[in-house]
Design a protein around this motif. Sequence first.
Motif, short mmCIF file in Angstrom:
data_model
loop_
_atom_site.label_atom_id
_atom_site.label_comp_id
_atom_site.label_asym_id
_atom_site.label_seq_id
_atom_site.Cartn_x
_atom_site.Cartn_y
_atom_site.Cartn_z
N GLU A 191 0.82 -1.21 0.00
CA GLU A 191 0.00 0.00 0.00
C GLU A 191 0.85 1.26 0.00
O GLU A 191 0.55 2.23 -0.69
CB GLU A 191 -0.93 -0.01 1.22
N GLN A 194 2.17 1.67 -3.44
CA GLN A 194 1.10 2.13 -4.34
C GLN A 194 0.79 3.60 -4.10
O GLN A 194 0.50 4.34 -5.03
CB GLN A 194 -0.17 1.31 -4.10
N SER A 195 0.87 4.03 -2.83
CA SER A 195 0.50 5.41 -2.51
C SER A 195 1.49 6.42 -3.10
O SER A 195 1.17 7.59 -3.22
CB SER A 195 0.39 5.61 -0.99
N ILE A 196 2.71 5.96 -3.46
CA ILE A 196 3.60 6.89 -4.16
C ILE A 196 3.61 6.56 -5.66
O ILE A 196 4.52 6.96 -6.38
CB ILE A 196 5.03 6.92 -3.58
N GLY A 197 2.60 5.85 -6.11
CA GLY A 197 2.40 5.66 -7.54
C GLY A 197 3.28 4.61 -8.19
O GLY A 197 3.47 4.63 -9.40
N MET A 198 3.80 3.69 -7.40
CA MET A 198 4.65 2.65 -7.98
C MET A 198 3.85 1.67 -8.82
O MET A 198 2.73 1.31 -8.46
CB MET A 198 5.35 1.86 -6.87
N SER A 199 4.45 1.22 -9.91
CA SER A 199 3.80 0.19 -10.73
C SER A 199 4.00 -1.16 -10.05
O SER A 199 4.83 -1.31 -9.16
CB SER A 199 4.44 0.17 -12.11
N ARG B 54 -9.23 5.75 2.29
CA ARG B 54 -8.50 4.86 1.36
C ARG B 54 -9.17 4.80 -0.01
O ARG B 54 -8.54 4.40 -0.99
CB ARG B 54 -8.42 3.46 1.97
N ASN B 57 -7.61 7.57 -2.71
CA ASN B 57 -6.53 7.24 -3.66
C ASN B 57 -6.70 5.81 -4.22
O ASN B 57 -5.74 5.20 -4.68
CB ASN B 57 -5.14 7.43 -3.04
N LEU B 59 -7.12 2.94 -2.97
CA LEU B 59 -6.62 1.73 -2.33
C LEU B 59 -7.81 0.80 -2.09
O LEU B 59 -7.66 -0.41 -2.02
CB LEU B 59 -5.92 2.04 -1.00
N ALA B 92 -2.04 4.25 -10.81
CA ALA B 92 -0.75 4.60 -10.22
C ALA B 92 -0.38 6.04 -10.56
O ALA B 92 0.14 6.78 -9.73
CB ALA B 92 0.33 3.63 -10.71
N ARG B 95 -2.20 8.39 -8.39
CA ARG B 95 -1.76 8.37 -6.99
C ARG B 95 -0.53 9.23 -6.76
O ARG B 95 -0.21 9.60 -5.64
CB ARG B 95 -1.47 6.94 -6.54
N ILE B 96 0.20 9.52 -7.84
CA ILE B 96 1.40 10.36 -7.71
C ILE B 96 1.04 11.69 -7.04
O ILE B 96 1.83 12.23 -6.27
CB ILE B 96 2.01 10.60 -9.12
N ILE B 98 -1.41 12.24 -4.92
CA ILE B 98 -2.11 12.08 -3.64
C ILE B 98 -1.19 11.38 -2.66
O ILE B 98 -0.95 10.18 -2.78
CB ILE B 98 -3.42 11.27 -3.83
N MET B 100 0.06 9.78 0.97
CA MET B 100 -0.67 9.11 2.05
C MET B 100 0.29 8.75 3.18
O MET B 100 1.41 8.31 2.95
CB MET B 100 -1.36 7.85 1.54
N MET B 172 7.04 13.76 -3.04
CA MET B 172 6.34 13.57 -4.32
C MET B 172 5.66 14.86 -4.78
O MET B 172 5.06 14.90 -5.85
CB MET B 172 5.29 12.46 -4.19
#
Lengths: 322, 260
Positions: A191, A194-199, B54, B57, B59, B92, B95-96, B98, B100, B172
Motif C-alpha cells: 500500500e 502504491q501510494s507513491i504511484g509505484m507500478s 482509502r 486514492n 486503495l 498509479a 496516486r502520484i 495524492i 498518504m 512527491m
Amino acid sequence: MSASKTGLEGSGGDPTIDLVIRPARHPWRWVAMAFVALLAAMLVQTLFTNPRFEWSVVGEYYTSQTILLGVRRTLELTAIAMVMGISLGVVLAVMRLSPNPVLSGASWLFVWFFRGSPLLVQLLLWYNLSALFPNISLGIPFIGPDFVQLDANALITPYIAAILGLGLNEAAYSAEIIRAGIISIDHGQTEAAQSIGMSRGRLLRRVVLPQAMRVIIPPLGNDTINMLKMSALVSIIAVPELLFAAQTIYTRTFETIPLLMVAVIWYLIIVSILSVIQYYIERHYARGGSRSLPPTPLQSIRRFFGLSRGRLLEADGKRSAS
Amino acid sequence: MIGHASAKVMVQATGVRKSFGALEVLKGINLSLSNGQVMCLLGQSGSGKSTFLRCINHLERIDHGRIRVDGELIGYKEGNGYLQEMHEHEIARQRIHIGMVFQHFNLFPHMTVLQNVIEGPIGVKRERRQDVTERAHAILKRVGLAEKVNAYPRQLSGGQQQRVAIARALAMRPKLILFDEPTSALDPELVSDVLDVMRDLAESGMTMIVVTHEIAFAREVADHVVFMGGGEIIEQGKPADVLGSPSHPQTQAFLAKVLV
C-alpha cells in the motif's frame, strides 16, 4: 570480575550486596562433551587404522585429471541448474500470485508436475526424449511451415538432458520458496508503494523481493547445497560429473571405497564453502531487519574463546539494555 | 459550502458507497474540500472514516458514486455513456498527486531514511537524482530529522518513523495528503512531534484530510470537521460548531467519551 564489587550506598544493610556474581554452572555440558569426544576418538581411530580405506589411493586420485574434470562438471551443473531454476522460479511465483487465473493455473500445473514426479524419472524422460519426439521443429503450430528442423537425438545430449531435468525440477521448488517469501511481506508495504504511484513491477523489484530475500535465501541456499549432491543422480545418464568420474575409475581398478571417499571429500569441501557463502549472503539481506547485525562466525568464535565470562556477561547486559 | 468560495475544489465526493461482502461500510458519502484546507474525519472505529480515506486514492475500490481529486475522476474514465475502470498503471499515475501517511508508517525497512524519501520521485516520477536528493535533505530538515538521513527505519522511534513517512509523501510534491490515524500507533510522548509537523504543513497551505482521534488537533488546525458514524456523515462544519456545540446525540456522546 571487579565490576560487581562496587558497593552501593544506601544498600539497606543487605549482607549479600558486596558478593561477587558467579555465572550459572552447567555440569551436563561437560558430560556431553566427554561423550562426544569419545565417539570422535573412535571415528578417528578407525579412519587411521582401517587399511581398507586405502588413503594412499585416495591421495593418488584426489587431484587426478578425471576427478578434477568431474568436480568442474558438478559445479557447472549445479550453477546452471540453480540459475535456471531460480529465474524460472521467480517467473512461476509471480505467475502464481497473478490475478490472471490462466497464468496462475499454468504455474500451478508446472509445479504440480515437476514437484510431483521423482527427479530420477524426469532425468530419464529427458534423456529419452527422442523416443517420444524424434524431430523437434520450430514453426507455426498445426498449420505452418517449420523454420527449423532438429534431430532430437542430436539436440538432447546427456548434458542437456541433465540441465533440463535438474533446472526444471529446481524451478518448481524455488517457485514455492519465492512465493512464500513474497506473501510473507506485510501488505502495508504494498500500500505504501502504491501510494507513491509505484507500478506493480517496480513494487516487486524494489520493495517486495528485496525484503522477501531474507525469507527466500536460507531455503534457496539449502536447495543449492542439495542440488550439488542431487547432481550425482545424472551419473545414471552418463554425464561425467564427480560421482561418474569416480565410478569410471573404480570400475577399471576395483578400488571402490577409496574412490567413493575421494568423491565424498570433494562434496564435503564444496558444501562447506557454499555454507560460508550462504551465511554471508544471509547477513547481507538482514540489513534493516534488526538493530545490529548478527556476528560473523569468526566473531562468535573469538567471543567464545577470547573473552572472559565476566566480560561476556557485561556485553550481553549492554545489548539487552539498549 | 466551506469558507473561501473563490478557492477551487480539491476533493469532491458524491454518493460514495462501499461494501465489504454483505456489510455496507460507506452509505453515500458527500463532501467537498477546497484547495489549501484541512479536513479532519472523526468518529468511532468502524464508522467508515479510514475506508473512505482509502477510497480517495483508490486503495479501496468504490461500488457507487464518484470521487474527484482536482477535478479528475479517481479510478474510472468517462466514456460515452459508461464509466471505464482504469488499468493499474493509470491509477498509479493518479496516486502520484495524492500522498498518504499510514497508521503503521509502512516505511521500506530495507532502505535508509533518505532512500525511502527519494524512491518515489526518482523511481516513479523520473526526476534527477541530484535535485531530488537536495529536496529530500531540505524536507528531512523541515521534519526535524536532518541527522537521521542514513539511519534505517528500525533504528528510529515511532515518532521519527512517522515523520519520515510524511517526508516521503511530501517529496512527491502532492496536491493533497491523506493521513490515516497518523498518531494512533505512537507512544503518547511522541504524538506531539508528529502533530507539530502536520500543523506546520497545514500552515504552509497543504491540502490535508486527516483521520484522527486527536480532538485538540482537529479543533486547532482543521478548517472543516466531519463526524462519521455507521458509514454516514452525521455532522459536519467548522470545528468550533461541531466540536463546540454538537447538535447530533451521537456526536455529543462521542465527544463526551474522548474529552474526559
